[in-house]
Design a protein around this motif. Structure first.
Motif, PDB file in Angstrom:
ATOM      1  N   UNK A 123      -6.316   6.542 -12.444  1.00 41.06           N
ATOM      2  CA  UNK A 123      -6.424   5.139 -12.853  1.00 41.06           C
ATOM      3  C   UNK A 123      -5.235   4.327 -12.356  1.00 41.06           C
ATOM      4  N   UNK A 124      -4.053   4.923 -12.303  1.00 41.79           N
ATOM      5  CA  UNK A 124      -2.898   4.218 -11.747  1.00 41.79           C
ATOM      6  C   UNK A 124      -3.168   3.855 -10.293  1.00 41.79           C
ATOM      7  N   UNK A 125      -3.652   4.808  -9.541  1.00 40.81           N
ATOM      8  CA  UNK A 125      -3.961   4.568  -8.133  1.00 40.81           C
ATOM      9  C   UNK A 125      -4.996   3.451  -7.984  1.00 40.81           C
ATOM     10  N   UNK A 126      -6.049   3.493  -8.781  1.00 44.41           N
ATOM     11  CA  UNK A 126      -7.096   2.468  -8.696  1.00 44.41           C
ATOM     12  C   UNK A 126      -6.565   1.091  -9.069  1.00 44.41           C
ATOM     13  N   UNK A 127      -5.806   1.003 -10.166  1.00 38.43           N
ATOM     14  CA  UNK A 127      -5.303  -0.293 -10.619  1.00 38.43           C
ATOM     15  C   UNK A 127      -4.276  -0.876  -9.662  1.00 38.43           C
ATOM     16  N   UNK A 128      -3.372  -0.043  -9.171  1.00 40.34           N
ATOM     17  CA  UNK A 128      -2.354  -0.541  -8.243  1.00 40.34           C
ATOM     18  C   UNK A 128      -2.995  -0.926  -6.912  1.00 40.34           C
ATOM     19  N   UNK A 129      -3.967  -0.156  -6.463  1.00 40.81           N
ATOM     20  CA  UNK A 129      -4.676  -0.506  -5.225  1.00 40.81           C
ATOM     21  C   UNK A 129      -5.367  -1.852  -5.375  1.00 40.81           C
ATOM     22  N   UNK A 130      -5.947  -2.130  -6.553  1.00 38.73           N
ATOM     23  CA  UNK A 130      -6.539  -3.450  -6.782  1.00 38.73           C
ATOM     24  C   UNK A 130      -5.505  -4.555  -6.638  1.00 38.73           C
ATOM     25  N   UNK A 131      -4.317  -4.338  -7.180  1.00 38.69           N
ATOM     26  CA  UNK A 131      -3.253  -5.336  -7.049  1.00 38.69           C
ATOM     27  C   UNK A 131      -2.922  -5.552  -5.579  1.00 38.69           C
ATOM     28  N   UNK A 132      -2.738  -4.466  -4.850  1.00 37.74           N
ATOM     29  CA  UNK A 132      -2.368  -4.560  -3.434  1.00 37.74           C
ATOM     30  C   UNK A 132      -3.460  -5.300  -2.652  1.00 37.74           C
ATOM     31  N   UNK A 133      -4.709  -4.978  -2.910  1.00 39.74           N
ATOM     32  CA  UNK A 133      -5.813  -5.587  -2.150  1.00 39.74           C
ATOM     33  C   UNK A 133      -6.093  -7.032  -2.530  1.00 39.74           C
ATOM     34  N   UNK A 134      -6.009  -7.349  -3.820  1.00 33.34           N
ATOM     35  CA  UNK A 134      -6.509  -8.640  -4.279  1.00 33.34           C
ATOM     36  C   UNK A 134      -5.458  -9.678  -4.626  1.00 33.34           C
ATOM     37  N   UNK A 135      -4.241  -9.265  -4.874  1.00 35.11           N
ATOM     38  CA  UNK A 135      -3.283 -10.276  -5.341  1.00 35.11           C
ATOM     39  C   UNK A 135      -1.966 -10.274  -4.602  1.00 35.11           C
ATOM     40  N   UNK A 136      -1.782  -9.417  -3.670  1.00 34.59           N
ATOM     41  CA  UNK A 136      -0.497  -9.344  -2.973  1.00 34.59           C
ATOM     42  C   UNK A 136      -0.502 -10.255  -1.753  1.00 34.59           C
ATOM     43  N   UNK A 137      -0.786 -11.534  -1.988  1.00 34.27           N
ATOM     44  CA  UNK A 137      -0.832 -12.471  -0.870  1.00 34.27           C
ATOM     45  C   UNK A 137       0.568 -12.895  -0.444  1.00 34.27           C
ATOM     46  N   UNK A 138       1.479 -12.959  -1.371  1.00 39.75           N
ATOM     47  CA  UNK A 138       2.849 -13.341  -1.046  1.00 39.75           C
ATOM     48  C   UNK A 138       3.633 -12.115  -0.586  1.00 39.75           C
ATOM     49  N   UNK A 139       4.520 -12.325   0.350  1.00 39.96           N
ATOM     50  CA  UNK A 139       5.295 -11.192   0.870  1.00 39.96           C
ATOM     51  C   UNK A 139       6.232 -10.605  -0.179  1.00 39.96           C
ATOM     52  N   UNK A 140       6.549 -11.370  -1.231  1.00 35.52           N
ATOM     53  CA  UNK A 140       7.453 -10.866  -2.267  1.00 35.52           C
ATOM     54  C   UNK A 140       6.711 -10.467  -3.542  1.00 35.52           C
ATOM     55  N   UNK A 141       5.387 -10.267  -3.475  1.00 35.35           N
ATOM     56  CA  UNK A 141       4.612  -9.883  -4.658  1.00 35.35           C
ATOM     57  C   UNK A 141       5.056  -8.516  -5.167  1.00 35.35           C
ATOM     58  N   UNK A 142       5.037  -8.366  -6.488  1.00 36.50           N
ATOM     59  CA  UNK A 142       5.424  -7.090  -7.096  1.00 36.50           C
ATOM     60  C   UNK A 142       4.297  -6.575  -7.981  1.00 36.50           C
TER      61      UNK A 142
ATOM     62  N   UNK B 256       0.815  -1.220   0.000  1.00 43.05           N
ATOM     63  CA  UNK B 256       0.000   0.000   0.000  1.00 43.05           C
ATOM     64  C   UNK B 256       0.847   1.268   0.000  1.00 43.05           C
ATOM     65  N   UNK B 257       1.968   1.272   0.681  1.00 48.87           N
ATOM     66  CA  UNK B 257       2.768   2.498   0.764  1.00 48.87           C
ATOM     67  C   UNK B 257       3.400   2.890  -0.571  1.00 48.87           C
ATOM     68  N   UNK B 258       3.400   1.989  -1.556  1.00 54.25           N
ATOM     69  CA  UNK B 258       3.978   2.323  -2.848  1.00 54.25           C
ATOM     70  C   UNK B 258       2.952   2.859  -3.857  1.00 54.25           C
ATOM     71  N   UNK B 259       1.675   2.833  -3.519  1.00 56.66           N
ATOM     72  CA  UNK B 259       0.654   3.363  -4.417  1.00 56.66           C
ATOM     73  C   UNK B 259       0.925   4.839  -4.699  1.00 56.66           C
ATOM     74  N   UNK B 260       1.200   5.606  -3.651  1.00 55.15           N
ATOM     75  CA  UNK B 260       1.462   7.039  -3.848  1.00 55.15           C
ATOM     76  C   UNK B 260       2.760   7.268  -4.618  1.00 55.15           C
ATOM     77  N   UNK B 261       3.752   6.401  -4.441  1.00 58.66           N
ATOM     78  CA  UNK B 261       5.005   6.532  -5.194  1.00 58.66           C
ATOM     79  C   UNK B 261       4.753   6.356  -6.694  1.00 58.66           C
ATOM     80  N   UNK B 262       3.971   5.342  -7.050  1.00 55.25           N
ATOM     81  CA  UNK B 262       3.683   5.116  -8.462  1.00 55.25           C
ATOM     82  C   UNK B 262       2.845   6.251  -9.043  1.00 55.25           C
ATOM     83  N   UNK B 263       1.918   6.771  -8.261  1.00 56.78           N
ATOM     84  CA  UNK B 263       1.123   7.916  -8.720  1.00 56.78           C
ATOM     85  C   UNK B 263       2.033   9.113  -8.987  1.00 56.78           C
ATOM     86  N   UNK B 264       3.020   9.329  -8.135  1.00 56.18           N
ATOM     87  CA  UNK B 264       3.964  10.437  -8.324  1.00 56.18           C
ATOM     88  C   UNK B 264       4.864  10.198  -9.540  1.00 56.18           C
TER      89      UNK B 264
END
Length: 157
Positions: A63-82, A33-41
């Motif tokens: 749209x970047x914020x929305x799409x990346x937030x979806x990744x963080x919420x729905x698919x970042x189950x592994x600690x090393x997810x990118x 989650x903390x990288x969503x704002x970095x990607x938006x910037x």
């Protein structure tokens, strides 16, 4: 970490213009989650440098914020997810591509009135000229296109 084939697919950024698109930026970060704002910037800075229209810059950040937030919420189950981000330009069109390792395709759904979340893909659909999801060797690529340089669209129409 995404494999090399997925990185190449992400950077390819195929568009309608016929010629090769111009890659403006490409990077992978941890899906946290903390990288969503970095990607938006990153999106904001790249599009300022590329002289994209101001409204398009705001839409691209949204749209970047929305799409990346979806990744963080729905698919970042592994600690090393990118999460991968690629920005490319083809004439007047900006393509935003987000890669993640979860193969499940996102579909916009009717949001529950009582929930605070669940509207991200509806926002992407509403703001974008086109959007879609493509499967990759490892995961999926969710992309959208916006007209970010309308003067180029008028020049070639």
């Amino acid at each position: 970490m995404a494999n090399v084939s997925d990185q190449a697919f992400l950077m390819k950024g195929y568009l309608r213009g016929g010629g090769p698109p111009m890659l403006l930026a490409s990077l992978f970060l941890p899906a946290r989650a903390e990288f969503v704002s970095h990607l938006r910037e990153v999106v904001r800075r790249v599009l300022v440098m590329a002289a994209a229209e101001e409204d398009a810059r705001y839409s691209a950040q949204l749209v970047t914020s929305e799409l990346v937030t979806n990744v963080v919420r729905h698919s970042a189950v592994a600690s090393n997810a990118t999460v991968g981000l690629a920005l490319s330009r083809d004439g007047a069109t900006l393509r935003i591509a987000i890669h993640d390792a979860d193969p499940e395709s996102g579909e916009p759904s009717e949001p529950d009135e009582d929930r605070e979340s669940g509207r991200g893909l509806l926002v992407v659909e509403g703001v974008s000229d086109r959007w879609g999801v493509d499967r990759t060797l490892v995961g999926k690529l969710t992309w959208c296109e916006l007209t970010a340089w309308p003067e180029d669209a008028r020049a070639y129409s």
